[in-house]
Design a protein around this motif. Structure first.
Motif, PDB file in Angstrom:
ATOM      1  N   VAL A  77       0.833  -1.194   0.000  1.00  0.00           N
ATOM      2  CA  VAL A  77       0.000   0.000   0.000  1.00  0.00           C
ATOM      3  C   VAL A  77       0.871   1.249   0.000  1.00  0.00           C
ATOM      4  O   VAL A  77       1.848   1.336   0.748  1.00  0.00           O
ATOM      5  CB  VAL A  77      -0.902  -0.004   1.263  1.00  0.00           C
ATOM      6  CG1 VAL A  77      -1.751   1.239   1.328  1.00  0.00           C
ATOM      7  CG2 VAL A  77      -1.764  -1.251   1.292  1.00  0.00           C
ATOM      8  N   ARG A  78       0.511   2.192  -0.834  1.00  0.00           N
ATOM      9  CA  ARG A  78       1.177   3.502  -0.799  1.00  0.00           C
ATOM     10  C   ARG A  78       0.745   4.208   0.477  1.00  0.00           C
ATOM     11  O   ARG A  78      -0.427   4.143   0.844  1.00  0.00           O
ATOM     12  CB  ARG A  78       0.773   4.349  -1.996  1.00  0.00           C
ATOM     13  CG  ARG A  78       1.258   3.815  -3.302  1.00  0.00           C
ATOM     14  CD  ARG A  78       0.684   4.671  -4.431  1.00  0.00           C
ATOM     15  NE  ARG A  78       0.965   4.082  -5.705  1.00  0.00           N
ATOM     16  CZ  ARG A  78       1.969   4.454  -6.492  1.00  0.00           C
ATOM     17  NH1 ARG A  78       2.773   5.418  -6.121  1.00  0.00           N
ATOM     18  NH2 ARG A  78       2.159   3.865  -7.652  1.00  0.00           N
ATOM     19  N   THR A  79       1.674   4.879   1.114  1.00  0.00           N
ATOM     20  CA  THR A  79       1.365   5.581   2.357  1.00  0.00           C
ATOM     21  C   THR A  79       1.907   7.000   2.309  1.00  0.00           C
ATOM     22  O   THR A  79       2.756   7.330   1.486  1.00  0.00           O
ATOM     23  CB  THR A  79       1.972   4.863   3.576  1.00  0.00           C
ATOM     24  OG1 THR A  79       3.393   4.815   3.441  1.00  0.00           O
ATOM     25  CG2 THR A  79       1.414   3.460   3.733  1.00  0.00           C
ATOM     26  N   THR A  91      -0.804  14.839  -5.725  1.00  0.00           N
ATOM     27  CA  THR A  91      -0.255  14.476  -7.038  1.00  0.00           C
ATOM     28  C   THR A  91      -0.007  12.978  -7.114  1.00  0.00           C
ATOM     29  O   THR A  91      -0.350  12.332  -8.116  1.00  0.00           O
ATOM     30  CB  THR A  91       1.051  15.250  -7.314  1.00  0.00           C
ATOM     31  OG1 THR A  91       0.754  16.649  -7.331  1.00  0.00           O
ATOM     32  CG2 THR A  91       1.677  14.842  -8.630  1.00  0.00           C
ATOM     33  N   GLU A  92       0.561  12.407  -6.060  1.00  0.00           N
ATOM     34  CA  GLU A  92       0.802  10.966  -6.031  1.00  0.00           C
ATOM     35  C   GLU A  92      -0.510  10.189  -6.091  1.00  0.00           C
ATOM     36  O   GLU A  92      -0.628   9.192  -6.814  1.00  0.00           O
ATOM     37  CB  GLU A  92       1.585  10.565  -4.782  1.00  0.00           C
ATOM     38  CG  GLU A  92       1.939   9.105  -4.750  1.00  0.00           C
ATOM     39  CD  GLU A  92       2.773   8.696  -3.557  1.00  0.00           C
ATOM     40  OE1 GLU A  92       2.898   7.479  -3.341  1.00  0.00           O
ATOM     41  OE2 GLU A  92       3.281   9.567  -2.834  1.00  0.00           O
ATOM     42  N   ALA A  96      -1.527   7.655  -9.150  1.00  0.00           N
ATOM     43  CA  ALA A  96      -1.802   6.241  -8.845  1.00  0.00           C
ATOM     44  C   ALA A  96      -3.286   5.913  -8.899  1.00  0.00           C
ATOM     45  O   ALA A  96      -3.664   4.753  -8.719  1.00  0.00           O
ATOM     46  CB  ALA A  96      -1.251   5.899  -7.464  1.00  0.00           C
ATOM     47  N   GLN A  97      -4.122   6.913  -9.133  1.00  0.00           N
ATOM     48  CA  GLN A  97      -5.581   6.771  -9.172  1.00  0.00           C
ATOM     49  C   GLN A  97      -6.129   6.145  -7.891  1.00  0.00           C
ATOM     50  O   GLN A  97      -6.875   5.163  -7.923  1.00  0.00           O
ATOM     51  CB  GLN A  97      -6.024   5.955 -10.393  1.00  0.00           C
ATOM     52  CG  GLN A  97      -5.818   6.684 -11.696  1.00  0.00           C
ATOM     53  CD  GLN A  97      -6.508   6.010 -12.839  1.00  0.00           C
ATOM     54  OE1 GLN A  97      -6.391   4.804 -13.030  1.00  0.00           O
ATOM     55  NE2 GLN A  97      -7.242   6.790 -13.617  1.00  0.00           N
ATOM     56  N   ASP A 136      -8.632  12.977 -12.634  1.00  0.00           N
ATOM     57  CA  ASP A 136      -7.606  12.004 -13.007  1.00  0.00           C
ATOM     58  C   ASP A 136      -7.843  10.661 -12.310  1.00  0.00           C
ATOM     59  O   ASP A 136      -7.721   9.597 -12.910  1.00  0.00           O
ATOM     60  CB  ASP A 136      -6.203  12.510 -12.647  1.00  0.00           C
ATOM     61  CG  ASP A 136      -5.770  13.697 -13.494  1.00  0.00           C
ATOM     62  OD1 ASP A 136      -6.357  13.903 -14.576  1.00  0.00           O
ATOM     63  OD2 ASP A 136      -4.852  14.412 -13.059  1.00  0.00           O
ATOM     64  N   ILE A 137      -8.156  10.718 -11.033  1.00  0.00           N
ATOM     65  CA  ILE A 137      -8.366   9.506 -10.241  1.00  0.00           C
ATOM     66  C   ILE A 137      -9.574   8.740 -10.747  1.00  0.00           C
ATOM     67  O   ILE A 137      -9.580   7.509 -10.774  1.00  0.00           O
ATOM     68  CB  ILE A 137      -8.546   9.863  -8.746  1.00  0.00           C
ATOM     69  CG1 ILE A 137      -7.223  10.343  -8.173  1.00  0.00           C
ATOM     70  CG2 ILE A 137      -9.081   8.679  -7.954  1.00  0.00           C
ATOM     71  CD1 ILE A 137      -7.343  10.996  -6.808  1.00  0.00           C
ATOM     72  N   SER A 138     -10.590   9.463 -11.175  1.00  0.00           N
ATOM     73  CA  SER A 138     -11.863   8.837 -11.518  1.00  0.00           C
ATOM     74  C   SER A 138     -11.993   8.449 -12.981  1.00  0.00           C
ATOM     75  O   SER A 138     -13.074   8.065 -13.417  1.00  0.00           O
ATOM     76  CB  SER A 138     -13.013   9.788 -11.149  1.00  0.00           C
ATOM     77  OG  SER A 138     -12.987  10.041  -9.777  1.00  0.00           O
ATOM     78  N   SER A 139     -10.900   8.501 -13.752  1.00  0.00           N
ATOM     79  CA  SER A 139     -11.032   8.118 -15.154  1.00  0.00           C
ATOM     80  C   SER A 139     -11.483   6.665 -15.232  1.00  0.00           C
ATOM     81  O   SER A 139     -10.989   5.814 -14.497  1.00  0.00           O
ATOM     82  CB  SER A 139      -9.724   8.343 -15.909  1.00  0.00           C
ATOM     83  OG  SER A 139      -8.705   7.565 -15.367  1.00  0.00           O
ATOM     84  N   PRO A 140     -12.451   6.380 -16.103  1.00  0.00           N
ATOM     85  CA  PRO A 140     -13.044   5.043 -16.121  1.00  0.00           C
ATOM     86  C   PRO A 140     -12.059   3.981 -16.579  1.00  0.00           C
ATOM     87  O   PRO A 140     -11.209   4.224 -17.423  1.00  0.00           O
ATOM     88  CB  PRO A 140     -14.201   5.175 -17.110  1.00  0.00           C
ATOM     89  CG  PRO A 140     -13.910   6.378 -17.913  1.00  0.00           C
ATOM     90  CD  PRO A 140     -13.026   7.269 -17.092  1.00  0.00           C
ATOM     91  N   ALA A 141     -12.229   2.811 -16.009  1.00  0.00           N
ATOM     92  CA  ALA A 141     -11.429   1.657 -16.406  1.00  0.00           C
ATOM     93  C   ALA A 141     -12.024   1.052 -17.665  1.00  0.00           C
ATOM     94  O   ALA A 141     -13.213   1.177 -17.918  1.00  0.00           O
ATOM     95  CB  ALA A 141     -11.411   0.628 -15.285  1.00  0.00           C
ATOM     96  N   GLU A 142     -11.184   0.406 -18.431  1.00  0.00           N
ATOM     97  CA  GLU A 142     -11.649  -0.274 -19.627  1.00  0.00           C
ATOM     98  C   GLU A 142     -11.950  -1.731 -19.272  1.00  0.00           C
ATOM     99  O   GLU A 142     -11.141  -2.380 -18.612  1.00  0.00           O
ATOM    100  CB  GLU A 142     -10.566  -0.233 -20.710  1.00  0.00           C
ATOM    101  CG  GLU A 142     -10.293   1.165 -21.229  1.00  0.00           C
ATOM    102  CD  GLU A 142     -11.445   1.728 -22.029  1.00  0.00           C
ATOM    103  OE1 GLU A 142     -12.100   0.947 -22.761  1.00  0.00           O
ATOM    104  OE2 GLU A 142     -11.706   2.928 -21.920  1.00  0.00           O
TER     105      GLU A 142
END
Length: 155
Positions: A77-79, A91-92, A96-97, A136-142
């Motif tokens: 996990v990123r912390t 920004t991070e 990393a979304q 940016d975080i919420s861009s839909p997944a394919e």
């Protein structure tokens, strides 16, 4: 410069790797959240999301009353740290979304959690940055339309 400590939610509820999917779902319902930190003692060892419960648990026919969080949680996990600059962490998170980031001390003990909502509510001067990051975080997944079986996570 706002720091993570200025805006984070302190002392978040956490669970253990031995708790079950049902336990986590009940905590998420009670707290109205979609993610819960997982700690071994007071040290962060992972995060479990509502999506983990469904995709890594239920979709693979795991018994929600018996399946342990250790089997479905994200372990790497990123912390963030309390003295980190909020803009750098934002920004991070954007890159990393991720919408929520656990905050740990020097010994990796969980001390808080930082969400996009925390930043937006407690740092109104960053409203534009939060809006861009959320986009940016919420861009839909394919969807995976390859027909290949899904990659199994190691548990």
């Amino acid at each position: 410069m706002a720091t993570v400590a200025d805006v984070m939610t302190r002392n978040p509820r956490s669970m253990t790797p031995q708790d079950t999917l049902v336990d986590a779902a009940k905590v998420m319902d009670e707290l109205n959240v979609g993610v819960v930190p997982v700690c071994d003692g007071d040290r962060l060892c992972g995060m479990v999301t509502d999506r983990d419960i469904v995709v890594r648990g239920l979709a693979r026919d795991a018994d929600p009353k018996a399946c342990k969080l250790a089997d479905v949680m994200s372990g790497h996990v990123r912390t963030a740290r309390q003295d980190d600059d909020v803009d750098e962490v934002l920004t991070e998170m954007s890159n990393a979304q991720i919408r929520r980031m656990p905050v740990v001390d020097a010994q990796d003990r969980l001390v808080g959690i930082l969400s996009i909502g925390d930043i937006a509510v407690k740092s109104p001067e960053d409203e534009e940055d939060v809006g861009l990051s959320l986009g940016d975080i919420s861009s839909p997944a394919e969807p995976d339309r390859s027909g290949r079986p899904a990659h199994k996570q190691k548990g």
